[in-house]
Write an enzyme that holds these catalytic residues in place. Structure first.
Site, PDB file in Angstrom:
ATOM      1  N   THR A   1       1.023  -0.699  -0.002  1.00 36.78           N
ATOM      2  CA  THR A   1      -0.275  -0.020   0.525  1.00 36.78           C
ATOM      3  C   THR A   1       0.943   1.429   0.240  1.00 36.78           C
ATOM      4  O   THR A   1       0.632   2.384  -0.327  1.00 36.78           O
ATOM      5  CB  THR A   1      -0.779  -0.237   1.496  1.00 36.78           C
ATOM      6  OG1 THR A   1      -1.469  -0.931   0.580  1.00 36.78           O
ATOM      7  CG2 THR A   1      -1.667   0.946   1.016  1.00 36.78           C
ATOM      8  N   ASP A   2       2.325   1.311   0.784  1.00 35.13           N
ATOM      9  CA  ASP A   2       2.488   3.017   1.285  1.00 35.13           C
ATOM     10  C   ASP A   2       3.173   3.049  -0.577  1.00 35.13           C
ATOM     11  O   ASP A   2       3.035   3.951  -0.696  1.00 35.13           O
ATOM     12  CB  ASP A   2       3.775   2.667   1.280  1.00 35.13           C
ATOM     13  CG  ASP A   2       4.786   1.249   1.496  1.00 35.13           C
ATOM     14  OD1 ASP A   2       4.710   0.627   0.950  1.00 35.13           O
ATOM     15  OD2 ASP A   2       5.666   2.220   2.415  1.00 35.13           O
ATOM     16  N   GLY A   3       3.988   1.763  -1.425  1.00 39.56           N
ATOM     17  CA  GLY A   3       3.669   2.227  -2.336  1.00 39.56           C
ATOM     18  C   GLY A   3       3.538   2.527  -3.646  1.00 39.56           C
ATOM     19  O   GLY A   3       3.448   3.595  -3.891  1.00 39.56           O
TER      20      GLY A   3
END
EC number: 3.2.1.-
Length: 407
Positions: A153-155
């Site tokens: 999710t962060d990417g």
């Protein structure tokens, strides 16, 4: 030989037109938001005040130059990627970092758009199998997907945010429609990276069953990203995610770290309550502690306050600042690379991934001015570390110098 002036003018115009025809579609000679930006942050917030603005800007330029030279590299034809380890591998987290940094540094770095477009093409060449607009989270040095072609999710969030910034920086009428590309991945994040029953951010598009389905990671709490996603798409579901994210921050703070403001690497849902994950939930024995994931939370969470004035995490950030100043005797060199939520240090060494973000959280109040100045000095003068630490230092310096801006 006599040359007529009209003939010379005609030849010059023809040469100019020929040159313009050779410029690739979408290339622009102008940046709408060139570095440095000197953004006006929320009233009452602060920046380092012991050096000039020029010195602040130059520190960012120097860190960008070293970061770019160490980690940003050509991949296949027309592509760029970010090397995150000595084996030449990359992850989508690093890729998102590279895309945001390229947009922010445009205007100073004349190759910024070339880097950004190459990074974009690499992202599109490595789709997740769960949704083609999300990015497969890891590739080896041969640019092949490894360890499962699903997303993190962060990417995904940083890539989406970078595309919104690219639309503001260069417009979307060129070879790449940045705004449409942003909307594509934003909608994919909502479909696959968000648990719409809970309005929580998943760990990735793979985390759809068992405890993983309801778990979340505070280092993904990029609140200003979420608000930008709502603004770009007019999808009010993003307001639900923003509100739930702030609710979880305060639930953990009030229930587990009221004296420190520290957040754990991972949060799980137990019944109707959110709590720190147990040991080895996903990565290590420190999954329920303030460790290498959550080291980013002072930067991520405070940035939203600086840009929007949203004060829902102000008390948590204030406790965090008071704790870290007290436990270090106001010396950034005494910050440790990990803590239990009660403030007990896990290790006896330091890391740029930990000390630099505390400079961003310090910016919320003039009570932290001396501390902020010390963290700035310590970050600027610190020895070079690895990709992760250097990336977080650079992001933190950008925000501390007043050069972060939003969609």
């Amino acid at each position: 030989m006599k040359i007529h002036r009209k003939s010379m003018v005609r030849k010059c115009l023809l040469m100019f037109c020929a040159v313009m025809l050779m410029v690739p579609a979408g290339m622009s000679f102008a940046n709408n938001k060139p570095f440095p930006q000197h953004t006006t942050y929320t009233a009452g917030s602060i920046k380092p005040n012991h050096v000039t603005q020029t010195a602040l800007d130059n520190a960012v330029k120097n860190k960008w130059n070293s970061w770019k030279n160490a980690y940003l590299s050509p991949a296949l034809s027309g592509q760029y990627y970010v090397k995150y380890n000595s084996a030449g591998e990359t992850v989508s987290e690093a890729h998102g970092y590279g895309m945001i940094l390229s947009v922010i540094m445009a205007g100073y770095d004349t190759n910024a758009r070339t880097y950004f477009d190459g990074l974009y093409r690499y992202y599109r060449a490595h789709p997740s199998t769960n949704n083609s607009f999300l990015m497969a989270w890891k590739q080896n040095s041969s640019f092949q997907n490894v360890d499962g072609p699903n997303s993190a999710t962060d990417g995904d969030m940083d890539i989406a945010y970078s595309l919104l910034l690219a639309d503001r920086q260069w417009g979307s009428n060129g070879a790449i429609n940045y705004l449409q590309a942003a909307k594509n991945i934003i909608n994919a994040i909502m479909s696959n990276d968000v648990n719409q029953a809970q309005w929580t951010l998943r760990l990735g598009d793979w985390a759809t069953s068992g405890n993983y389905n309801t778990a979340t990671r505070p280092s993904d709490f990029m609140l200003n990203h979420l608000k930008a996603f709502q603004a770009a798409t007019n999808d009010n579901k993003w307001n639900s995610v923003t509100n739930k994210t702030y609710t979880i921050i305060n639930s953990i703070y009030n229930g587990y770290s009221s004296s420190t403001g520290l957040l754990p690497d991972f949060v799980v849902l137990s019944g109707s309550n959110y709590q720190p994950a147990g040991p080895n939930f996903l990565e290590s024995a420190n999954d329920g502690r303030y460790y290498y994931n959550s080291a980013r939370t002072p930067w991520r969470i405070a940035t939203d306050y600086l840009l929007t004035g949203d004060n829902r995490a102000f008390n948590q950030l204030t406790s965090l600042n008071n704790f870290i100043k007290s436990t270090t005797s106001n010396n950034p060199a005494n910050i440790k690379a990990g803590y239990q939520l009660n403030g007990t240090a896990l290790v006896n060494y330091n890391s740029g991934a930990f000390y630099a973000p505390f400079g961003v959280s310090a910016m919320i109040s003039s009570n932290n001015q001396t501390w902020l100045n010390s963290v700035w000095n310590y970050t600027v003068n610190a020895s070079t570390e690895g990709y992760y630490e250097e990336s977080i230092k650079l992001f933190s310096l950008i925000v501390m110098s007043g050069n972060w801006w939003t969609y």
